[in-house]
Scaffold this active site. Structure first.
Site, mmCIF file in Angstrom:
data_model
loop_
_atom_site.group_PDB
_atom_site.id
_atom_site.type_symbol
_atom_site.label_atom_id
_atom_site.label_comp_id
_atom_site.label_asym_id
_atom_site.label_seq_id
_atom_site.Cartn_x
_atom_site.Cartn_y
_atom_site.Cartn_z
ATOM 1 N NE ARG A 1 54.405 4.276 16.556
ATOM 2 C CZ ARG A 1 53.355 4.713 17.248
ATOM 3 N NH1 ARG A 1 52.472 3.869 17.723
ATOM 4 N NH2 ARG A 1 53.224 6.017 17.470
ATOM 5 N N GLY A 2 51.628 -0.121 16.309
ATOM 6 C CA GLY A 2 50.209 -0.422 16.231
ATOM 7 C C GLY A 2 49.432 0.426 15.259
ATOM 8 C CG ASP B 1 52.745 2.848 11.107
ATOM 9 O OD1 ASP B 1 52.005 3.836 10.951
ATOM 10 O OD2 ASP B 1 53.951 2.929 11.371
ATOM 11 C CB THR B 2 51.352 -2.984 10.842
ATOM 12 O OG1 THR B 2 51.975 -3.174 12.122
ATOM 13 C CG2 THR B 2 52.272 -2.197 9.937
ATOM 14 N NE ARG B 3 47.347 -2.233 18.149
ATOM 15 C CZ ARG B 3 48.133 -2.804 19.046
ATOM 16 N NH1 ARG B 3 47.980 -4.085 19.320
ATOM 17 N NH2 ARG B 3 49.077 -2.113 19.643
ATOM 18 N N GLY C 1 46.275 -6.921 34.455
ATOM 19 C CA GLY C 1 46.664 -6.369 35.733
ATOM 20 C C GLY C 1 48.148 -6.309 35.977
ATOM 21 C CD GLU D 1 57.733 -4.116 21.597
ATOM 22 O OE1 GLU D 1 56.629 -4.041 22.113
ATOM 23 O OE2 GLU D 1 57.911 -4.248 20.372
#
Length: 936
Positions: free
Chosen positions: A97-98, A100-102, A130, A164
């Site tokens: 989850r970006g 939270d942890t990216r 693209g 995902e």
């Protein structure tokens, strides 16, 4: 007998049986563990990725780490058959989850995996520009061997993450994808049971998708299934230690898979089984071993297999290949630097001399447990300056040296020395047959002939592979003829190898000799381009050499050639010249070139000169009079690392490929008439202009003057109508480009990056029908794009990043760019407005365009197919891209319905064409997480 007595007796008997059983199980367990087999026993080990019992879940939830052994998936999941095993593109797929942890845990884990050479997919790094993100992600999951799922507080709030995860579970069942869950600042039971924040997330999901509750249940099931796999719980552990532990386990898992490489080397397993306990071992001391023997015996192969199998067990590792050759070409300081960079994983190390390198190796590695391979040593000083004494390295280190000369090992005091034996008849026959027949046994009718060839090769692996490749597909008559020819040779290894060379067509021989003398460990495509410039069918020729086992191509597309084959090729060149340097067809040492020039011994036999050295030195060709003119057949001249003064007065006009760095001339001389020249490569030169007037170069295809800081203007190109590529990157004083460039119908790319003095470009006419890339990145004074006076049929990419443009004016005729797909506008800080763009644009990068205003006339949306806008660095105070305006603009479109970043368009409505805009949530204060909008 009383009931009590009976009960006591039974209890005693049961206790005895249980005691015996326990002892037996303990014994079996100990033996299997001693043999390196990991076995599950309650309270002991749980395999990563394997479902665990509810009792064990309850027990382990109280601990900080759910232990594992990282084997295959649970028994309920059938792995794919070996015949249908997928070809992995990635070793690890990260699901996270970006918000939270990216930028924290995931980024550090990704970096740690990358540093260990583990090919890892992360969605914001690996996606092809693209393309549809969702489809690309699904494909990436399918092409990954492992998936690491990082469960964090907001993971379940993202339908993207849940989709995902659903795909991951599907691949886990169908393709054997290994899945490792990580519980980051969340309780594993909350994930399994969907309580806490995960419960809150599903409460919201059920409200949002009340008409599609089956989707929510599918997400729930996927979450439960992955959360019930054995994984890691961070709790209060230090993140750095936690990440190191995960990476170590992944390295061990991938290393266990790497044992399959031994199947490609017949007989190697028994050799390693002998080598490890007798010569290396796992004791707590520094072990230095030398592997010696004649060329072609498999010394390097053996060292490579040991390295690949065991490097993950060490704190650092390095494989320094071809020391004999590279120390001569590049010097020992560069090899010392490579060693330190590999082990310390630090690309900022700079070794200026041997003494500095020795001191740094001793100081930085004396407490590190390392695996180091020093391959193909032939001089004592190489060992003294690379591996020195055993106290240079930490306890438990393995130092492996390969050499043809045992005496070098004796001189250095290497006590453990191993000489591989030639292959026995059975293994030799297998290797030969695998090459000649693609199976381990000879075809019918070839048994006796095969045995004769195997006997002739005398157990040498290289000879067996080369001869097998030479004879593959030939008839019995041809085999008998070849055997007759074999027996006429002396049986020396060079004579054996030359048989395969002699069977090549003349052009393939020339390509082989060029690679043997010049291009080993060069990029395949670079070599193909050079050889094609010289008139060779290089792509086919290289393929033939690979098929004949005379050449290899590694995973990174570098050309490889065995030392003996390289020596054979160079020996052929010397033999044909009768030992006279001036009559050699190829010169590859600077001392040989200088000998020819100084002694005026050049002849028409010289075809190619390629001399490369890493230390800049000067010599003046003018001092050597007319020597170059005695080389009328010179087709290739590459001199890198030497400043050649006044070279062009003496270069033959028949030359096809010329590459000289740092040329001191201001202009090419008038008598330089390169009628046959295909590529002119003059990087880092002092040219102010290339030539005066029109110079007829009808075959010239490529000009590279990059980083020629003195260049003021380009020449008239009308004499070079076949020009395909022009590279002027870094020509910081360039102010004028000749208008004739607009007439080049074959020009495919024009690179002008960082031409900081360039103010404008000539008009781009429709005659430039081949132009595909126009790159103006960093041209700080370019305030308007060139005028496109006709339809540009092929222009796919236009890079205007870091220019001074304020608008893409209508007068530029952007509509003429009918094929444009990619428009780069990054850091165009003065750009305020975009015009209506061509309908085929697929990707626009407008990062840091702080002044840009968005308009409904931005794009012809009706015919777009998933272009990607990137508008980053939102500034709520005023100067940034107004996300609110963009959001309301999207809401106002009649055909767009947005619900939490996801279109409700149904599949049955037909194929989707639209515009996808990604704005990262952490750059938008009002947006809780990454927002994605799709216009359909």
């Amino acid at each position: 007998m009383s009931t009590q007595g009976t009960s006591s007796s039974l209890s005693s008997s049961s206790t005895t049986r249980w005691s015996i059983r326990k002892s037996f199980v303990d014994l079996v367990f100990a033996v299997w563990r001693w043999m390196g087999v990991w076995i599950f026993r309650k309270n002991e080990e749980v395999e990563r990725g394997k479902s665990i019992s509810l009792e064990l879940v309850k027990e382990k939830e109280e601990s900080s780490l759910i232990e594992c052994t990282m084997s295959n998936q649970g028994a309920s999941m059938s792995p794919p058959s070996s015949s249908s095993a997928p070809q992995w593109k990635y070793e690890v797929f990260l699901s996270f989850r970006g918000v939270d942890t990216r930028r924290g845990f995931t980024d550090h884990l990704y970096a740690a995996l990358q540093r260990k050479g583990i090919l890892t997919f992360r969605d914001d790094e690996e996606l092809d520009r693209g393309k549809s993100i969702s489809l690309e992600l699904l494909k990436a999951i399918e092409e990954s061997r492992f998936a690491i799922v990082i469960f964090s507080k907001n993971y379940a709030f993202s339908t993207w993450c849940l989709d995902e995860l659903t795909k991951i579970v599907k691949c886990m069942r169908e393709t054997g994808l290994m899945v490792w869950p990580i519980f980051y600042s969340v309780n594993p039971s909350d994930v399994r049971n969907q309580t806490g924040t995960f419960g809150q997330a599903f409460d919201e999901l059920e409200k949002r998708f009340k008409e599609n509750i089956k989707m929510v249940e599918m997400w729930r099931a996927a979450l439960r299934e992955v959360a019930n796999l054995s994984g890691w719980h961070l709790q209060d552990r230090h993140e750095s230690e936690f990440i190191q532990h995960i990476v170590k386990k992944m390295m061990e898992k991938l290393s266990s898979k790497s044992s399959s490489i031994t199947k490609n080397f017949v007989g190697i397993e028994s050799t390693i089984a002998k080598l490890i306990p007798l010569y290396l071992g796992f004791e707590n001391n520094v072990c230095m071993i030398g592997i010696y023997g004649m060329g072609g015996l498999g010394k390097t192969t053996l060292a490579r297999v040991v390295y690949d199998e065991f490097h993950s067990h060490f704190e650092g590792s390095s494989f320094i290949a071809n020391v004999r050759e590279d120390s001569k070409k590049h010097g020992l300081p560069q090899l010392q630097q490579q060693l330190l960079e590999d082990i310390l994983e630090d690309q900022n190390i700079n070794i200026r001399n041997v003494y500095q390198g020795v001191n740094m190796i001793k100081k930085r590695l004396c407490h590190k447990k390392v695996l180091l391979v020093i391959d193909d040593v032939n001089q004592l000083d190489q060992l003294e300056n690379l591996v020195g004494d055993q106290d240079w390295f930490g306890l438990g280190s393995w130092i492996i040296i390969t050499t043809r000369d045992e005496h070098v090992l004796v001189q250095h005091g290497v006590l453990k020395r191993y000489k591989p034996k030639v292959l026995n008849n059975d293994n030799a026959s297998k290797i030969f047959c695998l090459k000649a027949f693609k199976m381990e046994q000879p075809k019918e009718g070839y048994m006796e002939l095969s045995q004769e060839v195997v006997e002739y090769a005398n157990g040498l692996p290289l000879a067996l592979v080369t001869l097998g490749s030479f004879l593959v597909g030939r008839t019995i008559v041809e085999w008998k003829s070849a055997l007759t020819s074999f027996k006429k040779t002396k049986g020396e290894i060079f004579d054996v190898l030359k048989i395969s060379y002699d069977g090549l067509e003349e052009m393939w021989k020339e390509i082989f000799l060029d690679i043997a003398c010049f291009f080993r460990r060069w990029k395949k495509d670079q070599v193909i381009k050079i050889l094609e410039n010289c008139g060779f069918d290089a792509r086919i020729g290289i393929s033939v050499l690979v098929e004949r086992s005379l050449l290899t191509i590694d995973d990174n597309e570098f050309l490889g050639m065995h030392d003996l084959l390289t020596e054979m090729g160079q020996k052929i060149v010397r033999f044909e010249s009768g030992g006279k340097l001036g009559k050699q067809s190829r010169l590859w040492f600077i001392k040989d070139l200088l000998h020819v020039l100084e002694n005026n011994t050049a002849t028409k036999a010289i075809q190619a000169i390629v001399v490369i050295y890493n230390e800049k030195k000067y010599f003046n060709v003018e001092e050597f009079s007319e020597v170059f003119l005695k080389m009328p057949n010179l087709r290739l001249l590459i001199i890198d690392g030497y400043h050649i003064l006044n070279a062009f007065n003496r270069v033959p006009n028949e030359l096809k490929h010329l590459s000289l760095d740092c040329c001191p001339l201001k202009c090419l001389p008038s008598n330089f008439q390169p009628k046959e020249l295909v590529q002119l490569d003059l990087k880092w030169s002092n040219f102010e202009y290339l030539w005066e007037g029109v110079k007829l170069s009808e075959k010239l295809k490529f000009i590279d003057l990059s980083y020629s800081a003195s260049l003021i203007r380009t020449p008239d190109f009308s004499g070079a109508p076949r020009l395909e590529g022009l590279n002027l990157n870094g020509c910081t004083n360039l102010v004028e480009i000749h208008p004739s460039i607009g007439q080049l119908s074959r020009l495919r790319y024009l690179h002008l990056q960082h031409c900081r003095s360039l103010i404008n470009l000539p008009s781009m006419s429709s005659k430039m029908k081949s132009l595909t890339v126009l790159d103006l990145f960093g041209c700080l004074k370019i305030s308007s794009i060139p005028k496109f006076t006709g339809i540009m049929e092929s222009l796919l990419e236009l890079n205007l990043g870091e220019t001074a443009i304020k608008e893409l004016a209508p007068s530029s005729n952007m509509d003429n760019l009918r094929s444009l797909e990619k428009l780069i506008l990054i850091r165009c800080t003065k750009l305020k407005l975009l015009p209506r763009l061509p309908s085929n644009v697929r990707y626009i990068n407008a990062q840091y365009c702080h002044s840009l205003k968005w308009s409904p006339a931005l794009v012809k949306l009706s015919s777009l197919s998933q272009p990607l806008f990137r508008c980053r660095s939102y500034d709520e105070s005023g100067s940034g891209v107004a996300f609110t305006i963009l959001y309301h603009y999207l809401q106002g479109l009649p055909f767009c319905k947005i619900i939490d970043g996801t279109s409700t368009k149904k599949k049955e409505d037909g194929p989707i064409t639209g515009l996808q805009i990604i704005v990262w949530g952490y750059e938008i204060p009002s947006c809780k997480h990454r927002a994605a909008f799709k216009l359909v």
